[in-house]
Design an enzyme around this catalytic site. Structure first.
Site, PDB file in Angstrom:
ATOM      1  N   CYS A 138       0.644  -1.408  -0.287  1.00  0.00           N
ATOM      2  CA  CYS A 138       0.368  -0.184  -0.260  1.00  0.00           C
ATOM      3  C   CYS A 138       1.156   1.312  -0.355  1.00  0.00           C
ATOM      4  CB  CYS A 138      -0.783   0.267   1.363  1.00  0.00           C
ATOM      5  SG  CYS A 138      -2.380  -1.299   0.699  1.00  0.00           S
ATOM      6  N   HIS A 277      -3.521   7.292   2.317  1.00  0.00           N
ATOM      7  CA  HIS A 277      -4.191   6.252   1.521  1.00  0.00           C
ATOM      8  C   HIS A 277      -5.236   5.809   2.173  1.00  0.00           C
ATOM      9  CE1 HIS A 277      -4.167   2.064   0.493  1.00  0.00           C
ATOM     10  NE2 HIS A 277      -3.775   1.404   1.296  1.00  0.00           N
ATOM     11  N   GLY A 279      -6.379   2.647   3.124  1.00  0.00           N
ATOM     12  CA  GLY A 279      -6.041   0.839   4.190  1.00  0.00           C
ATOM     13  C   GLY A 279      -7.562   0.510   4.479  1.00  0.00           C
ATOM     14  N   GLY A 280      -7.981   1.224   5.597  1.00  0.00           N
ATOM     15  CA  GLY A 280      -9.135   0.712   5.770  1.00  0.00           C
ATOM     16  C   GLY A 280     -10.656   1.889   6.754  1.00  0.00           C
ATOM     17  N   PRO A 281     -11.088   1.664   7.727  1.00  0.00           N
ATOM     18  CA  PRO A 281     -12.146   2.483   8.636  1.00  0.00           C
ATOM     19  C   PRO A 281     -11.318   3.160   9.813  1.00  0.00           C
ATOM     20  CG  PRO A 281     -14.232   1.272   7.481  1.00  0.00           C
ATOM     21  CD  PRO A 281     -12.357   0.754   7.150  1.00  0.00           C
ATOM     22  N   LYS A 282     -10.786   1.930  10.174  1.00  0.00           N
ATOM     23  CA  LYS A 282      -9.594   2.023  11.428  1.00  0.00           C
ATOM     24  C   LYS A 282      -8.477   2.948  11.297  1.00  0.00           C
ATOM     25  CE  LYS A 282     -11.759  -2.592  14.040  1.00  0.00           C
ATOM     26  NZ  LYS A 282     -11.097  -3.438  14.742  1.00  0.00           N
TER      27      LYS A 282
END
Length: 353
Positions: A138, A277, A279-282
């Site tokens: 990523c 970036h 990543g995700g919600p967390k």
């Protein structure tokens, strides 16, 4: 100084809603008994839809890593060519203008590498310099932009390009009912992006619109190899993801950003555009909390996650394109920010023209 002259994002044609993808996954061999957790993780991902390189119904029968990798090579070159041609058009340049091509991927293996294959497809000059980047995951979108700057500092008349292609769905043959694997099925999609950058003397000739790439900084954290990566085997590439990831972000990120900006006599308040970036919600929440950012600072990051999911290295380049389209104020600073296996962070300081 180097200048970004063009950015373009490419997505495969097959788009599905998150609910369609979820319904398909629970029917995968060995996953039906885990339907409850799959549905819970997919619902929590805050992804509305994703683009996939294959029709959804083909994935349950894609069980061989070799078969998946052959598809990767074919489709990755196609998408990479589309992205690069779009970025060159944005920059008013031609394939023959390219002096250096870097490629980034972590979702398939190609030897000869993608840059050689794209060069052959587009007829790049035989003296083109090549820089394949593999294993950064990523972080590679931001790191790739930083490496373009590194190259162009010594070649101010040159044109350098970065092509990122990630076909995350082709790792589905390796999915097992572990939390890491199932989180991956909730977040990751397929896509590509390309960036065209020029040295400062070439920028004057082509009237590049920017932004300028001012500086970059890499941070590799100690004792963190286990945080994120692939477990590689005959099954293919299986995601490894530690729950300690957000703790690591909260421990290191604020100091990394502060010291980097201090070197340029800047503070977080001087950053007008955060190119982060998804990543995700967390991960997004951890970045926002660590840096004490207002909700609107990462609006484009949240929007990208919702619309196309996490494209690994290509995601931040899609967000860079979206940021450029918003036309931040001339002279204001921007910061690209991504994290990836290592565990590491890459920061890239921009200035809008």
């Amino acid at each position: 100084m180097s200048v970004i002259a063009g950015v373009f994002g490419a997505l495969p044609p097959h788009r599905y809603s998150q609910s369609e993808i979820t319904d398909s996954f629970v029917e995968f061999p060995g996953l039906k008994e885990h339907e409850e957790i799959i549905r819970r993780l997919h619902a929590a991902a805050k992804v509305n839809g994703r683009h996939l390189v294959l029709p959804l119904q083909q994935y349950p029968s894609l069980t061989d890593f070799g078969d998946a990798n052959e598809i990767f090579i074919e489709k990755a070159v196609d998408l990479g060519v589309e992205a690069l041609l779009g970025a060159l058009d944005d920059a008013n340049l031609r394939p023959s203008d390219i002096d250096m091509i870097a490629t980034a991927t972590v979702t398939g293996v190609a030897v000869p590498s993608l840059d050689a294959r794209i060069a052959g497809r587009l007829g790049l000059r035989p003296d083109v310099r090549r820089m394949p980047l593999f294993g950064l995951g990523c972080v590679a979108g931001a790191a790739g932009v930083a490496r373009l700057r590194d190259y162009l500092r010594g070649a101010p008349d040159d044109v350098a390009v970065l092509v990122s292609v990630e076909l995350c769905s082709l790792t589905y043959p390796a999915v097992k009912p572990t939390v890491s694997s199932l989180v991956g099925t909730a977040l990751f999609g397929d896509g590509a992006a390309a960036v065209v950058a020029v040295g400062d003397r070439r920028a004057e000739q082509v009237r590049a619109g920017g932004p300028d790439i001012l500086d970059s900084r890499s941070s590799l954290y100690p004792d963190s190899l286990h945080i994120m990566g692939w477990d590689v085997g005959s099954h293919g590439l299986r995601l490894r993801l530690s729950p300690d990831l957000t703790n690591l972000i909260e421990r290191y990120l604020a100091n990394d950003v502060t010291t980097f900006l201090d070197a340029h006599r800047l503070t977080k308040d001087d950053i007008g555009a955060w190119v982060s970036h998804p990543g995700g919600p967390k991960v997004i929440d951890a970045v926002a909390t660590s840096l004490a950012l207002p909700p609107e600072a990462l609006e484009l990051t949240w929007r990208s996650l919702g619309e196309i999911g996490n494209l690994s290295s290509a995601s931040i380049l899609h967000i860079l394109r979206d940021t450029i389209e918003k036309r931040p104020p001339s002279g204001s600073a921007g910061l690209m920010l991504a994290m990836g296996p290592g565990f590491c962070t890459e920061l890239v300081l921009l200035r809008w023209r």
